[in-house]
Each structure stands twice: as C-alpha cells, then as structure tokens.
Design a protein around this motif. Structure first.
Motif: not given
Length: 482
Positions: A87-102
């Motif tokens: 679910k965490k991974q799915s949550f992050l994937r919804q933002f597409g290819k935007k640069p993301i840092l966790t």
C-alpha cells in the motif's frame, strides 16, 4: 521551484520539528514549500469504525497531481503507519515520475540521507537540500538555524486567537457582501494569511472509489499579510492553478474541509508558529467547516425558494393544479417530478441488483426561456414536446423518463450492459445535432449529462441524481466559460 511535503498531522512534535526545518531551508533557498497534512493511508483493513470518515483527510494529497510540483518529500513511515508495504508503494506510485524522496527506506525510491544523531529539525533542512539536488542536479546548502523555544505565553496567545473565531461561522450568509465581516473577524484574531475556497457543490469522497479533485473552485476569503482583499465578483478558477494564483508568500499548508463523506472546499494558510499547538489546525478546520456548512445550507434554502417560485409560475400559467398534484406532466404526458421519482424508486427496487448498471441522465433545454420570450409559449410548448419525443427514441421502453421542471428532464435506465452510458451519449449527440438543424426560427439546444453507476447495495437514487446533476452544472459552466 515548488516542493510538496507530505506528512501526517501537526499534533506530533517530531512532525512539527521536521516542518520547521524544511520551512527555514525552503525560505533560505527560494523554494515554495507546500505542506500536505493528510494524516495517513486508510484502507479496508485498518478502517476505524469509531471514526468512519477519517479517510477524508488523505484526499488532500490529490491536489498534487496536476498542480505543477517539481518534487515531493514524503514521510511515508508515519503516513503509512497502519498500511502494508504494498500500500505504501502504491501510494508513492500514484504521483508518477515526479522526483520523490522518502524519509525511510522504501524499495524503488531514494531516501533522504541523514545520521541517527540528526534531529527532526535538521532532517527538515537536509530534505530540502537533497530534493533540490535530485531536481536540479546541483548541490545546495541552506544556512543552519536553531529552532527557538515556544513559550507558554505563545501557546496561550494562539489558543485565544482560535477562541476569538468561535462566532464568525454563524455570520456566513449566502451573500458575498457578508464576507467583509468574516474577513474582519479573521484578521482581528491575528491570522495573517488565509485563503478559503469553495467547491460549487459538496462532492462525495468514498473510501472505495475515492474522489476526483473538482476542476473548478472559487476563492471566497483572501487575507494576505493581515489585509483582506475585497472580492466584488467571485469567479471560479481552475483548481490545478490554486498554488500558482495564491498570493500567500513562503511555506503554505493546504487542508480539506468536509462533513461525513462530502467535500465542501479547502483552504490554504501560511505556515507559522501556531502549528506547535497540537490540534491548532484541526480546530481551525472545524471552524471553517462549520462556516462553509452554514453557507451551503443557506444556499440550499435560496435555491429551494427559487424552485418554489418557479413552480408557482408554472401552476399559474398552466391553470391546472391537478397536473402538479398528479403523476403526469400535462404537456408531454411523461411522468412529472413526483411521478418520475415514484417510478424511478420502483425501477431500482425491482431491477437494480448485482451485475447490473444504472444509467442516469439529466437533460436541460438551455434555450427554452429564449424561445418563450421571443416566439411565445405555444412555440415553447412545441419545443418541449419535441424533446420528449427525442428522449423516447434514445432511451429504451423500460427506462423511466420524466419532465421534472419546466425546462429539465431526467431519465433512469437499468441495464446489464456495461458502458451503455457511452452509447447513449453518442446517440444523444446525434439527436441534439438533428434538433439544432430542423428548425430555422430558433435554436432548440440541449445540455445533457449521462452517468453510469455500478451496483452497490448502499448506493441511493439521491446520490446518483446528485452526481449527474453536478456533472450537468459543470457542463453548463464550461459552456458559459467557452
């Protein structure tokens, strides 16, 4: 440069410290930081029956999709505290290819680099520096500062400010002139930067289906640097542009306001020391929400009064009270409003079940008033009867079609064909073009909305009609804008 910081809520000191560090670094490096306090990922498995609408808070993250963010920092461990890793991974994937840092390790995503000795305040600094490096490829450093203490006097001052707002919600009448009072009250309470937005109509957000961020919203309250902006003509704007059009400088917080499963609007406020009071933002949301609820209730009252006046005019013109008391429209011989609802409920009760779909349509004779005014009511009556004939051609014999107002029709049909609504839209478009071409004296123009609903035991006719009507109103507004 615009960066989003996705957190749980400010009642946790660690989260507050993180935000303060990120805020200082963002201001120093010229970054527009927007904080999204969405509380957490709610699923069927961690659903709390004692707080059944808690999932509404996470809808605030949806404003990110089309709002032009250059990068995101996500406190995924706290946001996904009660969610599985998938679910965490799915949550992050919804933002597409935007640069993301966790802030914690998640497979497939880069983590903010910091030492165990770093405080949450310092991690906030590092997060901004590292997301900028990920976005631009350049290493940057912000000037380090120390988080100042928050005294008891500061806390008391903040509490007093909230308390002074307690009566302003009751002043939220459905008249724009009253906003002067509201602005004055907010400013007196010490709030320097606040923008409140309303959706055109409350919009349902369900745990199962989520919601779609409305394309348009209107800003009804605008306070910048302690000064209220006079709004003489409140216009709808593209919701995706809210951050571009916001005049609040520095770091911002965005919060949704809702009641039960309905979203009413949202507000943007400047980030400041007040959030150190654990429930400060929740209290403010509650106050704003009560004001917006009162606004909508009074709007509904005004709309109902207008509808009653329209019915009175129709009764006076028709000269037949029986037509309105009975179930049949005198002109088209279709069910009238009362007859439509009675037949629609019966249809759903007998036919809407697992494996079927309900197709609901609203049809508005957009040009009827002009036809009546220019060519007379006899010609208007002819136009109404022609539309009724078209609806009988488009929709099946098993459907329920009614004239629910002078210039509005509604149809409901239950089918086992998925995507039947799309077929009906195509046929309605063809018939609408034909209608436009067949009369040289005037345009008989239809605006219509056709929506399809999967069977759900809890789905009501009221909800289906509301969604279809909301969609029709959006289409009317788009035609006006166009």
């Amino acid at each position: 440069m615009r960066v989003g910081l996705l957190i749980t809520e400010f009642k946790y000191k660690k989260v507050c410290d993180l935000c303060f560090g990120a805020d200082i670094a963002a201001r120093d490096l010229g970054v527009e930081l927007v904080i999204f306090p969405g509380k957490g990922i709610i699923t069927d498995k961690n659903f709390n029956k004692d707080n059944p609408y808690e999932y509404q808070h996470q809808a605030v993250y949806d404003y990110i999709y089309e709002a032009g963010f250059d990068g995101l920092i996500v406190d995924i461990e706290r946001i996904g505290k009660n969610a599985q890793i998938l679910k965490k991974q799915s949550f992050l994937r919804q933002f597409g290819k935007k640069p993301i840092l966790t802030l914690t390790e998640v497979d497939g995503y880069e983590k903010v680099e910091f030492d165990k000795s770093n405080t949450d305040f310092e991690i906030g600094f590092l997060s901004i520096e590292q997301i900028l490096k990920k976005i631009t490829g350049n290493t940057v450093k912000s000037r380090r500062q120390i988080l100042k203490d928050y005294s008891a006097d500061d806390a008391i001052s903040t509490i007093n400010r909230i308390a002074s707002l307690s009566d302003f919600s009751s002043k939220c009448n459905y008249v724009k002139d009253n906003y002067d009072y509201i602005n004055k009250k907010i400013i007196e309470s010490g709030f320097q930067n606040l923008e409140i937005f309303l959706l055109e109509n409350p919009q349902v957000c369900s745990l199962k289906k989520g919601w779609k961020v409305p394309k348009h919203s209107k800003r009804i309250i605008t306070i910048h640097d302690g000064n209220a902006e006079k709004i003489d003509n409140i216009k709808y704007m593209d919701t995706k542009n809210i951050f571009d059009m916001s005049e609040i400088k520095g770091t911002k917080i965005i919060r949704n306001v809702f009641r039960c499963e309905e979203q009413y609007g949202f507000f943007i406020m400047g980030f400041d020391e007040n959030i150190r009071i654990g429930n400060f933002d929740d209290l403010l949301v509650s106050i704003v929400l009560s004001a917006i609820r009162i606004y909508f209730l009074k709007k509904c009252l005004v709309d109902t009064e207008e509808e009653l006046l329209q019915c009175q005019e129709e009764i006076a013109r028709d000269g037949s009270v029986l037509d309105h008391i009975g179930d049949e429209d005198y002109l088209t011989k279709l069910p009238n409003r009362r007859g439509f609802f009675a037949k629609a409920y019966d249809l759903l009760k007998s036919s809407f079940k697992e494996g079927t779909y309900a197709v609901v349509a609203y049809i508005d004779m957009d040009s009827l008033k002009n036809i009546n005014a220019i060519h007379g009511h006899d010609e208007g009556d002819h136009a109404v009867k022609r539309v009724a004939e078209i609806l009988k051609e488009v929709f099946s014999e098993s459907s329920v079609c009614g004239r629910i107002r002078g210039d509005e029709f509604a149809v409901i049909e239950v089918t086992d064909e998925e995507y039947k609504a799309e077929e009906l839209r195509i046929e309605m478009a063809r018939q609408n073009n034909k209608l436009l071409m067949e009369n040289t004296k005037y345009l008989n123009h239809l605006i219509y909305s056709i929506c399809e609903f999967d069977y759900e035991k809890s789905l009501s006719l009221r909800e289906m009609l509301k969604e279809t009507d909301d969609n029709l109103k959006n289409m009317r507004r788009m035609e006006t804008i166009g």
